[in-house]
Design an enzyme around this catalytic site. Structure first.
Site, PDB file in Angstrom:
ATOM      1  CG  MET A 107      -1.896  -1.191   1.188  1.00 31.84           C
ATOM      2  SD  MET A 107      -3.376  -0.920   2.155  1.00 31.84           S
ATOM      3  CE  MET A 107      -2.695  -0.634   3.765  1.00 31.84           C
ATOM      4  N   GLY A 108       2.166   1.101  -0.347  1.00 27.63           N
ATOM      5  CA  GLY A 108       3.047   2.261  -0.398  1.00 27.63           C
ATOM      6  C   GLY A 108       3.503   2.703   0.977  1.00 27.63           C
ATOM      7  CG  LEU A 122       7.061   1.323  -0.635  1.00 26.26           C
ATOM      8  CD1 LEU A 122       7.792   0.912  -1.912  1.00 26.26           C
ATOM      9  CD2 LEU A 122       6.083   0.232  -0.218  1.00 26.26           C
ATOM     10  CG  HIS A 138       6.875  -1.992   2.401  1.00 20.21           C
ATOM     11  ND1 HIS A 138       6.769  -0.854   3.166  1.00 20.21           N
ATOM     12  CD2 HIS A 138       5.667  -2.611   2.463  1.00 20.21           C
ATOM     13  CE1 HIS A 138       5.545  -0.785   3.668  1.00 20.21           C
ATOM     14  NE2 HIS A 138       4.860  -1.838   3.273  1.00 20.21           N
ATOM     15  CG  ASP A 153       0.604  -7.389   7.594  1.00 18.59           C
ATOM     16  OD1 ASP A 153      -0.224  -6.734   8.215  1.00 18.59           O
ATOM     17  OD2 ASP A 153       1.641  -6.889   7.104  1.00 18.59           O
ATOM     18  NE  ARG A 211      -3.043   1.443   9.690  1.00 21.10           N
ATOM     19  CZ  ARG A 211      -3.362   0.440   8.863  1.00 21.10           C
ATOM     20  NH1 ARG A 211      -2.647  -0.659   8.823  1.00 21.10           N
ATOM     21  NH2 ARG A 211      -4.423   0.546   8.069  1.00 21.10           N
TER      22      ARG A 211
HETATM   23  P1  AMP Z   1       1.426  -3.002   3.480  1.00 22.29           P
HETATM   24  O1  AMP Z   1       1.938  -1.966   2.563  1.00 22.29           O
HETATM   25  O2  AMP Z   1       1.446  -2.606   4.915  1.00 22.29           O
HETATM   26  O3  AMP Z   1       0.121  -3.598   3.031  1.00 22.29           O
HETATM   27  O4  AMP Z   1       2.461  -4.189   3.397  1.00 22.29           O
HETATM   28  C1  AMP Z   1       2.847  -4.747   2.165  1.00 22.29           C
HETATM   29  C2  AMP Z   1       3.632  -6.015   2.415  1.00 22.29           C
HETATM   30  O5  AMP Z   1       4.789  -5.692   3.187  1.00 22.29           O
HETATM   31  C3  AMP Z   1       2.846  -7.048   3.234  1.00 22.29           C
HETATM   32  O6  AMP Z   1       3.104  -8.350   2.704  1.00 22.29           O
HETATM   33  C4  AMP Z   1       3.413  -6.880   4.611  1.00 22.29           C
HETATM   34  O7  AMP Z   1       3.314  -8.046   5.405  1.00 22.29           O
HETATM   35  C5  AMP Z   1       4.852  -6.547   4.309  1.00 22.29           C
HETATM   36  N1  AMP Z   1       5.468  -5.854   5.445  1.00 22.29           N
HETATM   37  C6  AMP Z   1       4.995  -4.748   6.093  1.00 22.29           C
HETATM   38  N2  AMP Z   1       5.794  -4.438   7.129  1.00 22.29           N
HETATM   39  C7  AMP Z   1       6.785  -5.367   7.150  1.00 22.29           C
HETATM   40  C8  AMP Z   1       7.908  -5.603   7.993  1.00 22.29           C
HETATM   41  N3  AMP Z   1       8.184  -4.809   9.043  1.00 22.29           N
HETATM   42  N4  AMP Z   1       8.711  -6.642   7.714  1.00 22.29           N
HETATM   43  C9  AMP Z   1       8.439  -7.468   6.673  1.00 22.29           C
HETATM   44  N5  AMP Z   1       7.398  -7.294   5.832  1.00 22.29           N
HETATM   45  C10 AMP Z   1       6.577  -6.269   6.069  1.00 22.29           C
END
Ligand code: AMP
Length: 285
Positions: free
Chosen positions: A31-32, A34, A38, A152, A189
């Protein structure tokens, strides 16, 4: 050279071309906003695919009506720079009307069972939104491999179940959670937190690490481990517990006492101020 495209046709064309050139196509849905977590997904994807697509889409259907959809951070310029460094080839950054041209989609994917507990219980409709948009992305990109974060935990189980049940031809990979030096799991967040809240937010990882230490020392009672989690969170004045669960790592079934050899995960959702944070840790494998 990294390209940014907004239309489904442009992504399809680029992916078809890559496949024609014999390249494996990888996808990292995001969802950006980053961060390093990510980018580790992008790097891991790069190791398996010669053409890496990062999708950046703040998906409205996975947010509840009182959640943070409108104020979710949007940082496309910095995201492009990060993706370029991490080795991505294409960013797919569609608008909501590209993904949902007739308003919010009537057709959806519901991964029954695993979607209903924990995050699903606290955020009704969340995993329906996630599963639906991820299946749309899989259909658009047709990746050979897709990378998700262990951060997640329940989400990756939902995706894996969907892929298996619907025979989607993609290899799902899960990358370990990337943490800040003080243990806080990286999250888009985290930028909502004030300095005081940011300090308090380490309570999630502190609770999880205490639970893991206790399990490594021989504790195998779900209730006692849940108590460690709850008591640690309650000690932090700025933190409010949503849930603390100790569950089977594959099914998320809550555990009482368990036998050696069981794979066990602890999962937490905690509010720090108005920011809801989640984290998890595998306690035993
Ligand atoms: P999001 O942008 O929050 O939807 O996350 C996109 C992807 O990045 C998802 O597969 C998350 O599980 C992964 N992600 C988010 N935060 C982390 C983190 N701290 N470590 C590893 N992967 C992450």
């Amino acid at each position: 050279m990294l390209r940014v495209v907004e239309s489904i046709e442009a992504v399809r064309e680029a992916c078809d071309e890559a496949r024609k050139a014999g390249k494996r196509v990888g996808l990292v849905p995001t969802m950006g906003a980053l961060h390093e977590g990510h980018l580790q997904l992008v790097e891991a994807c790069r190791e398996e695919a010669e053409f890496v697509v990062v999708s950046i889409f703040v998906n409205p259907t996975q947010f509840g009506p009182s959640e943070d959809f409108t104020r979710y951070p949007r940082t496309l310029e910095a995201d492009v720079a990060g993706c370029e460094k991490a080795g991505a080839d294409l960013i797919f950054a569609p608008s909501a009307s590209t993904m949902y041209p007739r308003g919010f989609s009537a057709t959806h994917v519901e991964v029954a069972g695993i979607s209903d507990m924990l995050e699903g219980a606290s955020r009704p409709g969340h995993f329906r939104g996630v599963a639906t948009v991820v299946l749309k992305l899989f259909t658009i990109v047709q990746p050979d491999v897709a990378h998700f974060g262990a951060k997640d935990y329940q989400q990756q189980l939902v995706i894996r179940r969907m892929v298996e049940d619907l025979n989607v031809r993609v290899a799902v990979r899960v990358v370990p959670t990337v943490r800040e030096a003080d243990g806080l799991a990286m999250s888009s967040r985290n930028r909502y937190l004030s300095p005081e809240q940011r300090a308090a937010a380490t309570v999630l990882s502190r609770a999880l690490f205490s639970a893991r230490d206790a399990v490594h020392a021989g504790l195998r009672q779900g209730d006692r481990v849940r108590q460690i989690l709850r008591e640690t969170i309650e000690c932090e004045r700025l933190a409010n517990l949503d849930y603390a669960e100790v569950a089977d790592a594959d099914t998320l079934e809550p555990l009482g006492d368990w036998e050696p050899g069981r794979r066990v995960v602890a999962l937490l959702a905690v509010r720090v101020g108005s920011t809801r944070l989640i984290d998890n840790l595998v306690l035993a494998e």
